[in-house]
Write an enzyme that holds these catalytic residues in place. Structure first.
Site, PDB file in Angstrom:
ATOM      1  N   GLU A 131       0.889  -1.334   0.038  1.00  0.00           N
ATOM      2  CA  GLU A 131       0.501   0.023  -0.008  1.00  0.00           C
ATOM      3  C   GLU A 131       1.135   1.191   0.021  1.00  0.00           C
ATOM      4  O   GLU A 131       0.678   2.035   0.678  1.00  0.00           O
ATOM      5  CB  GLU A 131      -1.182  -0.009   1.403  1.00  0.00           C
ATOM      6  CG  GLU A 131      -1.658  -0.963   1.513  1.00  0.00           C
ATOM      7  CD  GLU A 131      -2.498  -0.972   2.837  1.00  0.00           C
ATOM      8  OE1 GLU A 131      -1.684  -0.666   3.643  1.00  0.00           O
ATOM      9  OE2 GLU A 131      -4.000  -1.451   2.612  1.00  0.00           O
ATOM     10  N   ARG A 173       2.916   7.676  -0.040  1.00  0.00           N
ATOM     11  CA  ARG A 173       4.226   8.611  -0.613  1.00  0.00           C
ATOM     12  C   ARG A 173       5.396   8.655  -1.520  1.00  0.00           C
ATOM     13  O   ARG A 173       5.867   9.150  -2.180  1.00  0.00           O
ATOM     14  CB  ARG A 173       5.794   8.390   1.215  1.00  0.00           C
ATOM     15  CG  ARG A 173       5.725   9.847   1.066  1.00  0.00           C
ATOM     16  CD  ARG A 173       7.122   9.569   3.231  1.00  0.00           C
ATOM     17  NE  ARG A 173       6.004   9.071   3.806  1.00  0.00           N
ATOM     18  CZ  ARG A 173       5.796  10.192   3.990  1.00  0.00           C
ATOM     19  NH1 ARG A 173       6.255  11.697   4.570  1.00  0.00           N
ATOM     20  NH2 ARG A 173       4.967  10.003   5.545  1.00  0.00           N
ATOM     21  N   ARG A 186       3.608  19.758   6.963  1.00  0.00           N
ATOM     22  CA  ARG A 186       4.751  18.694   7.625  1.00  0.00           C
ATOM     23  C   ARG A 186       6.189  19.287   8.711  1.00  0.00           C
ATOM     24  O   ARG A 186       5.981  18.662   9.273  1.00  0.00           O
ATOM     25  CB  ARG A 186       5.115  18.451   6.567  1.00  0.00           C
ATOM     26  CG  ARG A 186       4.116  17.592   5.603  1.00  0.00           C
ATOM     27  CD  ARG A 186       4.287  16.255   5.124  1.00  0.00           C
ATOM     28  NE  ARG A 186       5.100  15.441   6.023  1.00  0.00           N
ATOM     29  CZ  ARG A 186       6.377  15.100   5.874  1.00  0.00           C
ATOM     30  NH1 ARG A 186       6.909  16.124   4.612  1.00  0.00           N
ATOM     31  NH2 ARG A 186       6.694  13.380   5.633  1.00  0.00           N
ATOM     32  N   CYS A 203       0.598  33.383  11.254  1.00  0.00           N
ATOM     33  CA  CYS A 203       0.797  33.947  12.605  1.00  0.00           C
ATOM     34  C   CYS A 203       1.439  32.477  13.128  1.00  0.00           C
ATOM     35  O   CYS A 203       0.542  32.622  14.516  1.00  0.00           O
ATOM     36  CB  CYS A 203      -0.690  34.413  13.068  1.00  0.00           C
ATOM     37  SG  CYS A 203      -1.655  36.001  11.698  1.00  0.00           S
ATOM     38  N   TYR A 244       0.971  13.892   1.237  1.00  0.00           N
ATOM     39  CA  TYR A 244       0.341  14.665   2.635  1.00  0.00           C
ATOM     40  C   TYR A 244       0.904  15.996   2.696  1.00  0.00           C
ATOM     41  O   TYR A 244       1.614  16.506   4.310  1.00  0.00           O
ATOM     42  CB  TYR A 244       2.361  13.927   3.366  1.00  0.00           C
ATOM     43  CG  TYR A 244       0.992  13.124   3.889  1.00  0.00           C
ATOM     44  CD1 TYR A 244      -0.333  12.081   4.296  1.00  0.00           C
ATOM     45  CD2 TYR A 244       2.190  11.502   3.531  1.00  0.00           C
ATOM     46  CE1 TYR A 244      -0.816  10.583   4.171  1.00  0.00           C
ATOM     47  CE2 TYR A 244       2.232  10.158   3.332  1.00  0.00           C
ATOM     48  CZ  TYR A 244       1.010   9.511   3.612  1.00  0.00           C
ATOM     49  OH  TYR A 244       1.111   8.433   3.642  1.00  0.00           O
TER      50      TYR A 244
HETATM   51  C1  LIG Z   1      -0.781   5.251   5.550  1.00  0.00           C
HETATM   52  C2  LIG Z   1      -0.715   4.412   5.226  1.00  0.00           C
HETATM   53  C3  LIG Z   1       0.083   3.975   4.303  1.00  0.00           C
HETATM   54  C4  LIG Z   1       0.241   4.769   3.490  1.00  0.00           C
HETATM   55  O1  LIG Z   1       2.067   4.876   4.205  1.00  0.00           O
HETATM   56  P1  LIG Z   1       3.112   5.218   2.944  1.00  0.00           P
HETATM   57  O2  LIG Z   1       4.264   5.801   4.159  1.00  0.00           O
HETATM   58  O3  LIG Z   1       2.574   6.807   2.353  1.00  0.00           O
HETATM   59  O4  LIG Z   1       3.806   4.502   2.029  1.00  0.00           O
HETATM   60  C5  LIG Z   1      -0.271   2.408   3.623  1.00  0.00           C
HETATM   61  N1  LIG Z   1      -1.595   1.367   4.856  1.00  0.00           N
HETATM   62  C6  LIG Z   1      -1.803   2.389   5.333  1.00  0.00           C
HETATM   63  C7  LIG Z   1      -2.862   1.817   6.547  1.00  0.00           C
HETATM   64  C8  LIG Z   1      -1.368   3.349   6.140  1.00  0.00           C
HETATM   65  O5  LIG Z   1      -1.923   4.233   7.140  1.00  0.00           O
END
Ligand SMILES: *Cc1c(COP(=O)(O)O)cnc(C)c1O
Length: 444
Positions: free
Chosen positions: A290, A293, A337, A368, A396
């Site tokens: 998944e 980033r 961030r 501010c 993000y």
């Molecule tokens: C945030 C998140 C991701 C993605 O994470 P990255 O660091 O952006 O690759 C994947 N799975 C779950 C459950 C997340 O919360």
């Protein structure tokens, strides 16, 4: 550091996707998020291809939408054949409105509301990743009321410290996410799920953290998860067919960052999977990753205009210091961030991209607060009106943007082959008032 299709053109200007960034600023204004379509697509393909090359079982790449999600972005990842990971009703709604195939949607969230679960079930999303026992009961009831069985994965925490910022660490024992694998609650959840008529437990999920520049914690998680699949098989007789190892691969925010490439990451992960699957005698589960980033982070650049430049001198421990603040026309509201995670960034002066860095600047926003985007960056001498490009802001940033100080949120454009098209329009002052209501007794 130049990323993706970034290059310096014959005018000494930063170019992205064949578009001169100074022209983008003329057309779309600042601050502006610029997304490099070619680079996003390339990253999607690299994940898909690497899994195809290195994993012997079936695999799926699931884009983690929370990194950057708009209707257009949904279309892009759909075209690349990815699945889509959503973590709220709003993200799910976005995906559905983009006509993303629901069977390729994975629904996350550690505290899904009944409404969110209903929305997911009624639209027949591919997988719901169940976080806890309360949700499991709730989902089972909602599904049974509708006479369906929801396909689920169960989120477990392997008890690993990912060595990243504590706000984006999620795999350790003390976390709000998932069911703990070591204290028996994960096994309890599995037994429960297997006994239910409203859910169909297909596999397990874990995600240990984000912006990981060293992947050994993910490899360790993979090992623990395979071991656990074996334990599940031994104790319940069920061999779960899907394993989702989450996202987390880090990206280059700074030239000194050196994360493994997508290929190296996937190759090493698959090697660990293979070794442990063989040892435990399990067959290859469908492997899901998944990434968020690492798909979109480096493919995004934020363009700002430089305004005031201020020199301050101060003494510290008897020594005299000088700092030059260069103020840009955004900051905290388009990129929280630095404040949130102490995140570091690099920048290029987009209209002076071929000039050498000579002066140390501190890049500050205009909110501010002390919303410093970069504490120290070496740049060519700046003048008001220069265009500053902050790199690796694709993930993000827009998704975490706010209207703090009543700043309209910036536009986002997708660039490719010299063409730029809007992904998100710039908000107007009028937009800021859209939901304001004046109570009757205060009306004039
Ligand atoms: C945030 C998140 C991701 C993605 O994470 P990255 O660091 O952006 O690759 C994947 N799975 C779950 C459950 C997340 O919360």
């Amino acid at each position: 550091m130049l990323l993706g299709t970034q290059r310096v053109n014959e005018f000494g200007h930063l170019e992205i996707g064949g578009c001169d960034t100074t022209k983008l600023v003329e057309e779309f204004g600042t601050p502006l998020y610029v997304l490099d379509e070619e680079y996003i697509r390339e990253n999607c393909r690299r994940y898909v291809d690497a899994l195809r090359n290195y994993y012997k079982g079936e695999s799926r790449v699931v884009y983690a939408g929370k990194a950057f999600l708009t209707l257009g972005m949904c279309r892009l990842v759909e075209q690349e054949g990815l699945w889509l990971d959503v973590s709220s009703g709003g993200e799910l709604y976005t995906a559905l409105k983009a006509d993303f195939p629901p069977e390729r949607i994975l629904m996350h969230g550690n505290n899904k509301s009944p409404e969110e679960l209903k929305l997911a079930i009624e639209n027949e999303v591919g997988r719901i990743v169940v976080d806890n026992l309360h949700e499991l009961e709730l989902l089972n009831t909602i599904a049974q009321e509708r006479g369906v069985r929801a396909n689920i994965l169960l989120r477990v925490t392997p008890g690993i410290d990912p060595h990243t910022h504590r706000f984006i660490a999620t795999g350790q024992v003390d976390t709000k996410f998932g069911l703990n694998l070591k204290n028996g609650s994960a096994m309890e959840g599995i037994r429960k799920a297997l006994s239910m008529n409203g859910v169909n437990l297909l596999g397990l999920h874990c995600h240990i953290g984000s912006q990981l520049l060293r992947i050994s914690p993910i490899l360790k998680a993979a090992e623990i998860m395979v071991e656990f699949l074996k334990e599940v098989k031994d104790q319940t007789g069920v061999e779960l067919r899907e394993l989702d190892l989450g996202g987390g691969l880090g990206i280059r925010y700074l030239s000194t960052h050196n994360p493994p490439s997508i290929e190296e990451f996937v190759q090493r992960l698959c090697a660990v999977m293979e070794k442990n699957l063989k040892r435990s005698g399990l067959s290859y589960p469908v492997l899901l990753l998944e990434p968020g980033r690492s798909i979109v982070g480096e493919a995004g650049t934020t363009l700002y205009k430089v305004g005031a430049i201020k020199e301050v001198t101060f003494s510290k421990n008897g020594k005299l210091f000088k700092r030059i603040y260069a103020m840009v026309d955004g900051g905290l509201s388009d990129n929280p961030r630095p404040q949130l995670y102490n995140a570091k960034y690099e920048a290029i002066v987009a209209n002076k991209a071929s000039q050498k860095g000579e002066v140390h600047y501190t890049i500050a926003g205009k909110h501010c607060e002390t919303d410093v985007l970069i504490w120290d960056v070496l740049l060519p001498p700046l003048e008001p009106g220069d265009i500053l490009a902050v790199l690796s802001t694709g993930a993000y940033n827009y998704s975490m943007a706010s209207n703090y100080n009543r700043f309209p949120r910036p536009a986002a454009v997708l660039v490719r082959n010299g063409k730029a098209e809007l992904l998100v329009k710039r908000e107007t002052y009028e937009d800021l008032l859209r939901f304001d209501v004046i109570p009757s007794h205060l009306q004039k």
